[in-house]
Write a protein that holds these residues in place. Structure first.
Motif, PDB file in Angstrom:
ATOM      1  N   GLN A  40       0.788  -1.204   0.033  1.00 50.96           N
ATOM      2  CA  GLN A  40       0.122   0.075  -0.017  1.00 50.96           C
ATOM      3  C   GLN A  40       0.867   1.311  -0.104  1.00 50.96           C
ATOM      4  O   GLN A  40       0.373   2.099  -0.740  1.00 50.96           O
ATOM      5  N   GLY A  94      -4.901   1.867   7.811  1.00 55.70           N
ATOM      6  CA  GLY A  94      -3.843   3.016   7.110  1.00 55.70           C
ATOM      7  C   GLY A  94      -2.653   3.065   7.811  1.00 55.70           C
ATOM      8  O   GLY A  94      -1.958   4.112   7.769  1.00 55.70           O
ATOM      9  N   ARG A 112     -11.758  -1.817   2.133  1.00 51.02           N
ATOM     10  CA  ARG A 112     -11.881  -0.491   2.835  1.00 51.02           C
ATOM     11  C   ARG A 112     -10.393   0.264   2.454  1.00 51.02           C
ATOM     12  O   ARG A 112     -10.540   1.684   2.434  1.00 51.02           O
ATOM     13  N   ALA A 113      -9.584  -0.579   2.151  1.00 55.65           N
ATOM     14  CA  ALA A 113      -8.199   0.103   1.820  1.00 55.65           C
ATOM     15  C   ALA A 113      -8.330   0.705   0.416  1.00 55.65           C
ATOM     16  O   ALA A 113      -7.979   2.009   0.164  1.00 55.65           O
ATOM     17  N   GLU A 126     -11.284   1.794  -0.787  1.00 51.81           N
ATOM     18  CA  GLU A 126     -12.192   3.240  -0.519  1.00 51.81           C
ATOM     19  C   GLU A 126     -11.358   4.060   0.064  1.00 51.81           C
ATOM     20  O   GLU A 126     -11.571   5.486  -0.363  1.00 51.81           O
ATOM     21  N   ARG A 127     -10.518   3.849   0.865  1.00 56.28           N
ATOM     22  CA  ARG A 127      -9.821   5.006   1.603  1.00 56.28           C
ATOM     23  C   ARG A 127      -8.775   5.677   0.590  1.00 56.28           C
ATOM     24  O   ARG A 127      -8.367   6.822   0.681  1.00 56.28           O
ATOM     25  N   THR A 128      -8.108   4.837  -0.551  1.00 58.59           N
ATOM     26  CA  THR A 128      -7.279   5.522  -1.422  1.00 58.59           C
ATOM     27  C   THR A 128      -7.956   6.432  -2.444  1.00 58.59           C
ATOM     28  O   THR A 128      -7.405   7.460  -2.800  1.00 58.59           O
TER      29      THR A 128
END
Length: 269
Positions: free
Chosen positions: A94, A176, A263-264, A266-268
């Motif tokens: 990530q 994150g 979720r990762a 979506e955050r990005t």
């Protein structure tokens, strides 16, 4: 396909590490183990007068405090080292901006993480050979009552840490961040896992919580196969319990991982 993915991942990690070896990680993990052993030797000989209390003998089945401490310290620091490699595999992707590419690749996540962990085990074992020199310098000899039990206990510890790392890795990419998550796990395992002192010293509720940790049974087997003086037959129940707990953690981690990846993303974006 799965074996090929695991092999390719281990080979890729080796090539990267060979060119940019993370000395800070290695020193930061091996040095605390050496210092913990040094403090144990100092306390045992200068403060304890070379003897242990009866409750320690009752809780561990041995009077060989330094050998018991050495097994626990090495096991704990190996656990820390393995988590630093395995659980952070996905969040490293990530941070490097390659997580999206990994998610759309045809390779499954289990063999990818297994390959990463296989490399981590081999590299960590090489680094921890240094601790053999530390043990020799302090005159600490570790008895082995069951070589087979010791090997199976080490394998169980690797499996338990891998199972824990799958879910922890998912938590890291979903949140994150890595430091709070991993340090919390280190603290819980170190305090409750029975690495360097008998769990009988803990309150009753903490002892129950310790039984739910994936590494507890493996540590018990390692101590039993060395300073505990147990045979392989006597260690089998602990091995069986450890396999069941590790399998439960692995299953939960694999079930949670797709949600964490979503979720990762979506955050990005």
């Amino acid at each position: 396909m799965s074996v090929a993915v695991a092999r390719a991942t281990a080979w890729r990690t080796w090539q990267v590490t060979r060119r940019a070896y993370p000395w800070t990680y290695a020193v930061g993990t091996v040095l605390p183990a050496a210092l913990a052993l040094a403090l144990g030797v100092l306390g045992y000989r200068a403060i304890g007068g070379g003897t242990v209390a009866d409750d320690f003998t009752e809780g561990t089945g041995t009077t060989a405090y330094l050998a018991y401490l050495a097994v626990g310290v090495i096991a704990f620091q190996f656990t820390v080292r393995l988590i630093l490699w395995s659980a952070k595999a996905l969040i490293t992707e990530q941070r490097e901006g390659t997580l999206a590419s990994l998610l759309i690749a045809p390779a499954r996540r289990f063999p990818y993480l297994a390959g990463f962990t296989a490399f981590a085990v081999l590299s960590s074992l090489a680094e921890f050979l240094v601790l053999g020199l530390v043990l020799a310098a302090f005159g600490i000899a570790i008895p082995v009552s069951s070589p087979a039990g010791l090997l199976l206990g080490a394998a169980l510890l690797i499996a338990a840490v891998f199972a824990c790392s799958v879910g922890l890795g998912g938590l890291m990419i979903a949140a994150g961040e890595a430091h709070i998550s991993q340090n919390t796990v280190f603290a819980v395992l170190g305090l409750l896992g029975g690495f360097t002192f008998p769990r009988a010293y803990l309150p009753a509720w903490a002892q129950w919580c310790a039984e739910l940790l994936p590494t507890t049974a493996a540590v018990d087997v390692l101590h039993g196969a060395t300073t505990g003086g147990r045979t392989l037959v006597e260690l089998l129940p602990g091995l069986g319990t450890g396999v069941l707990v590790a399998a439960a953690y692995l299953l939960l981690g694999l079930l949670y991982l797709p949600r964490a990846e979503a979720r990762a993303v979506e955050r990005t974006y």
